[in-house]
Design an enzyme around this catalytic site. Structure first.
Site, PDB file in Angstrom:
ATOM      1  CG  HIS A  69      -1.076 -14.756   4.369  1.00 33.92           C
ATOM      2  ND1 HIS A  69       0.573 -15.436   5.095  1.00 33.92           N
ATOM      3  CD2 HIS A  69      -0.941 -13.671   3.731  1.00 33.92           C
ATOM      4  CE1 HIS A  69       1.026 -14.393   5.017  1.00 33.92           C
ATOM      5  NE2 HIS A  69       0.943 -13.301   4.302  1.00 33.92           N
ATOM      6  CB  THR A  71      -1.328 -10.179   1.701  1.00 34.61           C
ATOM      7  OG1 THR A  71      -0.118 -11.040   2.514  1.00 34.61           O
ATOM      8  CG2 THR A  71      -0.879  -8.944   2.663  1.00 34.61           C
ATOM      9  CG  HIS A 149       1.307 -13.860  -3.923  1.00 34.09           C
ATOM     10  ND1 HIS A 149       1.285 -12.780  -3.479  1.00 34.09           N
ATOM     11  CD2 HIS A 149       2.114 -14.681  -2.481  1.00 34.09           C
ATOM     12  CE1 HIS A 149       1.664 -11.870  -2.844  1.00 34.09           C
ATOM     13  NE2 HIS A 149       1.986 -13.096  -2.401  1.00 34.09           N
ATOM     14  CB  THR A 151       3.621 -16.396   0.212  1.00 35.63           C
ATOM     15  OG1 THR A 151       4.548 -15.346  -0.489  1.00 35.63           O
ATOM     16  CG2 THR A 151       5.610 -17.290   0.275  1.00 35.63           C
TER      17      THR A 151
END
Ligand code: 2AM
Length: 218
Positions: A69, A71, A149, A151
């Site tokens: 995902h 955030t 971004h 992760t």
């Protein structure tokens, strides 16, 4: 009473569609495999191992952090500053549960994290919390949304929050005009080394990731 209050989640964000998660994971895996075989990478291996001659298995080095995902706002169930305001923001309410297409522009790794940079559209930026970059790097003037971004993995003992901080370090270097050392043109794109174990692969063709704007309670 407590039952009338809105529960604030751990975080809000765009959650990548399951089939795309698999695609991105295998893309990252291929990238790590290619990288590990490059002489240029082997030359800087001690960035990752602390020792010159030691081998490293990058696929094991970066541990999976679960559902992929991007955030937007980390709320910590309301304990994080500005989380209530964010949860009540009209754009957040309006777009909750909506699909969106995230543009992934680069893959990057450091001795701590592996991630994909997300280039947010104007519309997606409406869901980006104010101060996300300032909060991380107070002294710099980093573009809004430059922390965005996904992760993809973290080294042992490293928390995923580090991925965005590593990305901002790279963005700062680029902003300061550091071009890095152009290493190689790979099939996926061009590879640059920024020192201290920081590698960036600029994707030849930005990858579009279908994702759903939602939240995670845990
Ligand atoms: P990530 O966005 O880099 O993956 C739960 O911990 C999620 O919230 C993770 O996805 C994590 O990092 C993100 N996160 C944790 N702490 C954070 C913080 N202080 N600021 C922004 N994001 C955070």
């Amino acid at each position: 009473g407590p039952l009338e209050e809105t529960a604030i989640p751990l975080f809000f964000g765009w959650f990548l569609c399951p089939s795309f998660q698999e695609k991105l994971k295998s893309m990252a895996k291929d990238f790590l495999k290619t990288l590990a075989g490059l002489e240029a990478f082997k030359k800087h291996l001690s960035d990752f191992t602390g020792e010159a001659e030691k081998e490293v298995d990058l696929e094991k080095f970066f541990q999976d952090k679960g559902m992929l995902h991007c955030t937007t706002k980390f709320c910590d169930y309301g304990k994080a500053e500005g989380s209530k305001e964010y949860a009540e923001q009209q754009s957040v309410k309006d777009r909750y549960g909506n699909m969106s297409e995230l543009t992934l522009s680069t893959l990057f790794l450091t001795p701590r994290t592996l991630g994909a940079r997300v280039s947010l559209s104007e519309e997606q930026l409406q869901l980006w919390p104010t101060g996300a970059e300032k909060e991380a790097v107070p002294d710099a003037n980093l573009p809004i949304g430059s922390r965005a971004h996904v992760t993809l993995g973290c080294a042992e003992g490293v928390e995923p929050v580090q991925t965005g901080l590593d990305l901002l370090e790279l963005v700062q270097l680029q902003q300061q005009g550091q071009e890095g050392e152009q290493v190689e043109d790979l099939e996926l794109g061009s590879l640059t080394y920024y020192g201290k174990g920081m590698w960036v692969l600029s994707l030849k063709e930005p990858t579009v990731a279908p994702a759903c704007f939602s939240s995670y309670y845990g």
